[in-house]
Design a protein around this motif. Structure first.
Motif: not given
Lengths: 132, 413
Positions: B161-163, B166-167, B169-170, B173, B219-223, B227
């Motif tokens: 993902t590049t949104l 997620g970006v 989140a990564q 992480m 609600p999970m957006m990107a672990y 939200v």
């Protein structure tokens, strides 16, 4: 079997087992997946095409639950450090997309999966990583 | 600073210094009945009034906006607040847009081209939902490689993902991979703090406290970003009036007393790193900006009484504790666990509620941060005032990337 094309041009399907290739700067060794005008690190303009390892380690990941319309969720996106060099982003596949099954430091290997067809029947092939 | 809390004079001559004379922001939120220019005009006029000056005093305008960039937003604003023929710089620099507008004015004053200038950041986003989430393009007639990666279709969701959720989140992480003591709960604690802080800020888009369980169970957006750990979209404007030290001394005692000195104004872009080739590396350019800002201002991270940093996602805030030197290297998890960035901790972070709860109308954010710190240094922050605040830092990142860091100091003109 119908015709296949890689989803991106740095995925090689027709030269042995599927693998990724990078453009390596001859000046400093920096690796790139995209078409380059020059090296962002040393400003050199001379590149060579090098194959990358198909195994590596998950350095980071996320589990995407909210995505663009048409993208199946949840899925795991990860940044994988390939053995011998190269960082790449891809999905972790062939395992449930949750933090119990996808983890930091997990060993993975490259695999491929169909990503769709065009109207001529050609299949686009994407790559992902599965637990090694 | 010395032991009495007095800020020592910098090496620059006083005349070279740049000060915040006026500052204001609209409440962030949804303004269906106002257009972009309404929001900018409200902020600009309030900042001018706050500084006790008018458009007649302004020598330069920096106008920061993203979604209507290319439409001459600065000139459209002038037509509503005062057309005086001064130079206008319309800037767009992702989420660092507002801070970039400030830098335009700052540089004009530093260069001696202006004595006083106005920087405005304004954005009208409405409810945009997930930024960058395009609908599927439909079946291709025939695959044709295009672009610099020779892709035959959208790779979003197929090659990671590049949104934004997620970006970031990564990014968080990756910090967790490299450093211990960081996980879902530590990231969630960032959001718990910022939501709690926003209840004290009447200018925040949301002012609701949530328990850690509510945040982690949302609600999970990107672990690991749920939200409640993601900033909302929204509308708003913020503005500052900057003035040279020399001009400031010609103004009233009250104007001088409320003025806040810009100890450092730094902007960086992302230098080459291996990780930056895969997704924007938000760490290295932040570290370089912070390091330069500390060097220029002579301020040490331990001197900071408050920090407003770019918490577009909870995962982002945590890694910036380390990038800005607010905690020992590798100990951002420990820092949040021990309450380091809480209002009563050693370095309060995002006492405004941050982007997560105060809101993030993109172009306004980098100006609103400066408004927030300025208001604390003046002792005018009401219920959310950090008592005795004398030195603060602001930080924004525009992905792709641009980073701006400002060090602000309470000092005598």
């Amino acid at each position: 079997m119908g015709r296949q094309v890689p989803i991106v041009d740095y995925l090689v399907l027709d030269d042995g087992p599927p693998h990724l290739v990078a453009g390596r700067c001859r000046g400093c060794g920096a690796l790139y997946f995209d078409r380059r005008n020059g090296c962002a690190r040393c400003f050199g303009t001379d590149f060579e095409r090098v194959p990358l390892a198909t195994e590596g380690t998950v350095r980071s990941f996320t589990i995407v639950h909210r995505a663009a319309p048409g993208v199946p969720v949840p899925y795991a996106s990860a940044i994988v450090g390939l053995d011998g060099g190269g960082l790449v982003k891809a999905n972790v596949v062939h395992t449930p997309a949750d933090p119990e099954h996808v983890g930091l430091g997990m060993r993975v290997r490259l695999t491929t999966f169909p990503a769709g067809h065009d109207r001529e029947g050609t299949e686009a092939v994407a790559f992902g990583f599965e637990p090694a | 600073m010395d032991a009495t809390g007095t800020v020592a004079p910098s090496d620059a001559t006083a005349g070279d210094e740049v000060w915040v004379l006026g500052a204001a922001m609209t409440r962030f939120g949804r303004y269906p009945d106002q257009d972009l220019i309404d929001l900018g005009a409200a902020a600009a006029n309030a900042a001018l009034a706050d500084g006790g000056v008018s458009m007649a005093d302004i020598d330069v305008l920096g106008a920061g906006n993203l979604y209507e960039a290319g439409s001459g937003v600065g000139q459209r604003l002038q037509k509503q607040i005062g057309q005086t023929g001064i130079p206008v710089y319309n800037v767009a620099n992702a989420c660092a847009t507002g801070a970039t507008a400030i830098r335009c004015v700052y540089m004009a004053i530093k260069a001696g081209e202006a004595d006083m200038g106005l920087a405005v950041g304004f954005e009208k986003m409405g409810k945009m939902g997930l930024l960058g989430a395009k609908p599927p393009s439909g079946e291709a007639e025939a695959f044709e490689p295009s672009g610099r990666y020779g892709s035959v279709m959208s790779v979003e969701g197929r090659l990671g993902t590049t949104l934004m959720p997620g970006v970031f989140a990564q990014a968080g992480m990756e910090y967790a991979y490299e450093n211990g003591g960081v996980g879902f709960e530590q990231f969630a604690k960032v959001a718990e703090k910022n939501h709690r802080n926003s209840t004290l800020n009447p200018l925040a888009q949301y002012r609701k406290e949530f328990s850690l369980d509510e945040i982690m169970g949302a609600p999970m957006m990107a672990y690991p970003n749920t939200v409640l750990m993601c900033c909302p979209t929204g509308d708003g404007g913020a503005a500052v009036v900057l003035v040279s030290g020399e001009r400031l001394r010609s103004l009233s005692d009250e104007q001088q007393a409320r003025a806040v000195r810009i100890g450092a104004s730094v902007m960086t872009s992302d230098p080459w790193t291996e990780g930056d080739q895969v997704q924007p590396d938000v760490n290295t350019l932040t570290r370089q900006a912070a390091s330069r800002a500390y060097e220029i201002s002579g301020v040490d991270p331990s001197d900071l009484d408050l920090v407003e940093l770019h918490d577009c996602f909870a995962t982002a805030e945590l890694i910036h504790y380390d990038n800005l030197g607010l905690c020992a290297p590798g100990e951002a998890g420990k820092f949040i666990e021990e309450g380091g960035p809480e209002r009563d901790g050693p370095t309060p972070v995002n006492v405004s509620g941050g982007l997560i709860s105060k809101g993030h109308p993109l172009g306004a954010t980098g100006v609103a941060n400066v408004y927030e710190v300025t208001t604390h240094l003046r002792g005018e922050a009401g219920d959310r005032q950090i008592p005795g605040a004398r030195v603060g830092l602001t930080h924004v990142i525009g992905l792709g990337s641009a980073c701006c860091v400002h060090v602000l100091e309470k000092a005598n003109a």
